[in-house]
Design a protein around this motif. Structure first.
Motif, PDB file in Angstrom:
ATOM      1  N   TYR A 126      12.362  14.141   0.573  1.00 11.70           N
ATOM      2  CA  TYR A 126      12.368  13.257   1.546  1.00 11.70           C
ATOM      3  C   TYR A 126      12.955  13.488   3.019  1.00 11.70           C
ATOM      4  CZ  TYR A 126      16.937  12.259  -0.445  1.00 11.70           C
ATOM      5  OH  TYR A 126      18.165  12.600  -0.667  1.00 11.70           O
ATOM      6  N   LEU A 127      13.547  14.701   3.229  1.00 14.07           N
ATOM      7  CA  LEU A 127      14.216  15.085   4.442  1.00 14.07           C
ATOM      8  C   LEU A 127      14.314  16.393   4.324  1.00 14.07           C
ATOM      9  CD1 LEU A 127      15.677  14.029   6.993  1.00 14.07           C
ATOM     10  CD2 LEU A 127      17.826  14.482   5.686  1.00 14.07           C
ATOM     11  N   LYS A 130      20.420  19.127  -1.909  1.00 14.52           N
ATOM     12  CA  LYS A 130      18.756  19.250  -1.930  1.00 14.52           C
ATOM     13  C   LYS A 130      18.539  20.305  -0.797  1.00 14.52           C
ATOM     14  CE  LYS A 130      16.870  14.956  -4.229  1.00 14.52           C
ATOM     15  NZ  LYS A 130      15.757  15.613  -4.896  1.00 14.52           N
ATOM     16  N   LEU A 131      19.017  19.879   0.305  1.00 10.78           N
ATOM     17  CA  LEU A 131      18.802  20.810   1.606  1.00 10.78           C
ATOM     18  C   LEU A 131      19.128  22.204   1.193  1.00 10.78           C
ATOM     19  CD1 LEU A 131      19.456  18.390   4.560  1.00 10.78           C
ATOM     20  CD2 LEU A 131      17.305  18.964   3.584  1.00 10.78           C
ATOM     21  N   VAL A 177      12.461   7.694   0.662  1.00 11.66           N
ATOM     22  CA  VAL A 177      11.305   7.203   1.071  1.00 11.66           C
ATOM     23  C   VAL A 177      10.097   7.904   0.371  1.00 11.66           C
ATOM     24  CG1 VAL A 177       9.811   6.505   2.893  1.00 11.66           C
ATOM     25  CG2 VAL A 177      12.212   5.694   2.869  1.00 11.66           C
ATOM     26  N   PRO A 178       9.083   7.636  -0.321  1.00 11.15           N
ATOM     27  CA  PRO A 178       8.101   8.537  -0.602  1.00 11.15           C
ATOM     28  C   PRO A 178       7.451   9.287   0.622  1.00 11.15           C
ATOM     29  CG  PRO A 178       7.943   6.522  -1.689  1.00 11.15           C
ATOM     30  CD  PRO A 178       8.904   6.351  -0.939  1.00 11.15           C
ATOM     31  N   ASP A 179       7.061  10.572   0.733  1.00 12.94           N
ATOM     32  CA  ASP A 179       6.613  11.181   1.669  1.00 12.94           C
ATOM     33  C   ASP A 179       7.582  11.191   2.991  1.00 12.94           C
ATOM     34  OD1 ASP A 179       4.249  11.907   0.433  1.00 12.94           O
ATOM     35  OD2 ASP A 179       3.614  10.005   0.772  1.00 12.94           O
ATOM     36  N   GLY A 180       8.710  11.183   2.449  1.00  9.61           N
ATOM     37  CA  GLY A 180       9.855  11.008   3.873  1.00  9.61           C
ATOM     38  C   GLY A 180       9.815  11.825   4.916  1.00  9.61           C
ATOM     39  N   VAL A 215      13.239  -1.999  12.597  1.00 15.01           N
ATOM     40  CA  VAL A 215      12.039  -1.733  11.875  1.00 15.01           C
ATOM     41  C   VAL A 215      12.767  -0.749  10.555  1.00 15.01           C
ATOM     42  CG1 VAL A 215       9.826  -0.628  11.001  1.00 15.01           C
ATOM     43  CG2 VAL A 215      10.176  -2.262  12.813  1.00 15.01           C
ATOM     44  N   PHE A 216      12.920  -1.107   9.431  1.00 14.43           N
ATOM     45  CA  PHE A 216      13.279  -0.115   8.493  1.00 14.43           C
ATOM     46  C   PHE A 216      12.527   0.010   7.534  1.00 14.43           C
ATOM     47  CE2 PHE A 216      17.029  -2.762   9.549  1.00 14.43           C
ATOM     48  CZ  PHE A 216      18.218  -2.033   9.425  1.00 14.43           C
ATOM     49  N   LEU A 217      12.294   1.537   6.957  1.00 15.95           N
ATOM     50  CA  LEU A 217      11.465   2.082   6.138  1.00 15.95           C
ATOM     51  C   LEU A 217      12.217   2.460   5.169  1.00 15.95           C
ATOM     52  CD1 LEU A 217       9.942   3.159   9.026  1.00 15.95           C
ATOM     53  CD2 LEU A 217       8.351   3.446   7.507  1.00 15.95           C
ATOM     54  N   GLY A 218      12.500   1.952   3.883  1.00 20.21           N
ATOM     55  CA  GLY A 218      13.348   2.056   2.749  1.00 20.21           C
ATOM     56  C   GLY A 218      12.568   2.222   1.385  1.00 20.21           C
ATOM     57  N   LEU A 219      13.370   2.665   0.374  1.00 21.58           N
ATOM     58  CA  LEU A 219      12.964   2.857  -0.904  1.00 21.58           C
ATOM     59  C   LEU A 219      12.282   1.530  -1.607  1.00 21.58           C
ATOM     60  CD1 LEU A 219      12.320   4.820  -3.316  1.00 21.58           C
ATOM     61  CD2 LEU A 219      14.449   4.166  -3.911  1.00 21.58           C
ATOM     62  N   SER A 220      13.000   0.591  -1.712  1.00 22.58           N
ATOM     63  CA  SER A 220      12.448  -0.912  -1.789  1.00 22.58           C
ATOM     64  C   SER A 220      13.385  -1.848  -1.662  1.00 22.58           C
ATOM     65  CB  SER A 220      12.065  -0.712  -3.386  1.00 22.58           C
ATOM     66  OG  SER A 220      11.713  -2.069  -3.876  1.00 22.58           O
ATOM     67  N   ILE A 221      13.054  -2.969  -1.104  1.00 19.19           N
ATOM     68  CA  ILE A 221      13.869  -4.181  -0.893  1.00 19.19           C
ATOM     69  C   ILE A 221      13.518  -5.408  -1.939  1.00 19.19           C
ATOM     70  CG2 ILE A 221      12.867  -5.342   0.737  1.00 19.19           C
ATOM     71  CD1 ILE A 221      15.281  -6.035   2.304  1.00 19.19           C
ATOM     72  N   THR A 222      12.133  -5.176  -2.389  1.00 23.13           N
ATOM     73  CA  THR A 222      11.714  -6.384  -3.325  1.00 23.13           C
ATOM     74  C   THR A 222      12.008  -5.977  -4.693  1.00 23.13           C
ATOM     75  OG1 THR A 222       9.772  -4.991  -3.547  1.00 23.13           O
ATOM     76  CG2 THR A 222       9.884  -6.575  -1.680  1.00 23.13           C
ATOM     77  N   SER A 223      12.515  -4.847  -5.056  1.00 25.60           N
ATOM     78  CA  SER A 223      12.804  -4.570  -6.498  1.00 25.60           C
ATOM     79  C   SER A 223      13.924  -3.579  -6.679  1.00 25.60           C
ATOM     80  CB  SER A 223      11.651  -3.694  -7.249  1.00 25.60           C
ATOM     81  OG  SER A 223      12.109  -3.235  -8.493  1.00 25.60           O
TER      82      SER A 223
END
Length: 369
Positions: free
Chosen positions: A131-132, A123-124, A92-95, A7-15
């Motif tokens: 997102y992290l 960023k860290l 990912v939003p609310d990563g 299962v992948f939760l990513g930014l977008s694969i459709t766009s």
């Protein structure tokens, strides 16, 4: 060998609109599915992607859209819980919240896939947890980084990653290959606007265009400020969908690779565009950064320019036969090491190693006869 479920939760694969992650995910999931694995990609249903979906229903695995965290938990909790590996991507939003939920919920292995590693680390350092968070890193079983080299040791030593492994961007050779086209431009560039890339783009493309009025240039990508003064011999396009990338590269004598500042500092951070152009057999002129020479041999498989003068000299004086040969050699290197199939094999190997280690730990001890 056992089929795995991912299962992948990513930014977008459709766009792919302003989203270089899309082509990386598309190639990776396509090859995982071809290897017989079950794959599900989950993305937040964001309006700007909804209005620009160039692959609304990917033909490999399954894709699910969710409205927010509550919707994600309610509709896809079972899939996350039961997967052999759950991979959460950068941006990912609310990563942070998604990652915390995934590492609490998943019974299989979990991984963070950072397609922006140097940017993430900066960023860290600033305390930016878009997102992290640093506290979340040790909770993942695996940190997949599109940056290799010393950064992998840094992730384990400073941030407590249990295991940091490279998973560079890649290219799908079914979509990117040479085409017999008459060159329309001497030099082209494909990439979303970034303030820290623009000075290099100015130096290696815009300034040569100003100095060589007879030359033809192209810059394609969204979000460029309206006040940029493009020379008249630079053609501008806001967006080119992935299905048209090959034709765009093929219409160039050379293509330009430009790297973000954070990625230059970290090194070992090849862009997906670099592999795409090389797979199309188009010779690449690149800025210089640590690790580039471990991916392509400078002067033989790639050309490096550090100034406007060097870029212009390559465009105007480089022998045509050698120009074609460099493109061919770069394509051979990509096909041997940097396709989506190579990345799918690597991810499968990482997953099986983690699962095997867990199985070994769970075996009952030898109790004698």
């Amino acid at each position: 060998m056992k089929t795995l479920s991912f299962v992948f939760l990513g930014l977008s694969i459709t766009s792919s609109w302003g989203n270089g992650h899309a082509t990386t995910y598309r190639g990776l999931l396509k090859r995982l599915a071809q290897r017989g694995h079950r794959v599900l990609f989950l993305e937040r249903d964001l309006w700007f992607y909804a209005e620009n979906r160039d692959l609304p229903d990917p033909p490999y695995g399954r894709t699910g859209l969710y409205q927010g965290l509550d919707d994600l938990r309610a509709r896809f909790g079972d899939a996350v819980r039961d997967a052999d590996m759950v991979v959460v991507g950068s941006y990912v939003p609310d990563g942070v919240e998604v990652g915390a939920w995934v590492t609490e919920t998943a019974r299989g292995k979990t991984a963070f896939y950072d397609i922006d590693t140097p940017v993430t680390l900066k960023k860290l350092e600033r305390g930016d947890t878009e997102y992290l968070s640093a506290a979340l890193i040790p909770r993942y079983d695996l940190y997949l980084s599109f940056t290799g080299g010393p950064t992998l040791d840094l992730l384990e030593r400073r941030y407590g990653a249990k295991r940091a492994r490279p998973l560079y961007c890649s290219v799908d050779p079914d979509a990117y290959f040479p085409e017999r086209l008459s060159p329309r431009w001497d030099l082209g560039y494909l990439g979303t606007y970034s303030p820290d890339r623009q000075p290099t783009l100015d130096r290696l493309l815009v300034e040569p265009a100003r100095r060589w009025a007879q030359g033809r240039f192209a810059v394609a990508g969204p979000q460029y400020p309206a006040d940029i003064d493009w020379p008249s011999n630079v053609d501008r396009t806001d967006h080119i969908p992935p299905g048209e990338h090959r034709a765009f590269y093929g219409a160039q004598r050379f293509t330009l690779n430009v790297t973000r500042r954070d990625m230059i500092e970290a090194g070992y951070s090849p862009s997906v565009r670099l592999f795409e152009a090389a797979a199309c057999g188009v010779p690449v002129i690149s800025d210089d950064w640590p690790g580039l020479d471990e991916l392509f041999e400078p002067g033989k498989e790639i050309l490096v320019a550090r100034s406007s003068e060097e870029a212009l000299r390559l465009l105007r004086e480089f022998p045509e036969r050698e120009r074609v040969a460099i493109g061919q050699r770069a394509r051979e290197r990509v096909l041997a090491r940097h396709t989506a199939a190579h990345r799918a094999e690597a991810l499968e190997r990482y997953a099986r190693e983690l699962i095997h280690e867990q199985d070994e730990r769970e075996l009952p001890g030898d109790r004698g006869s």
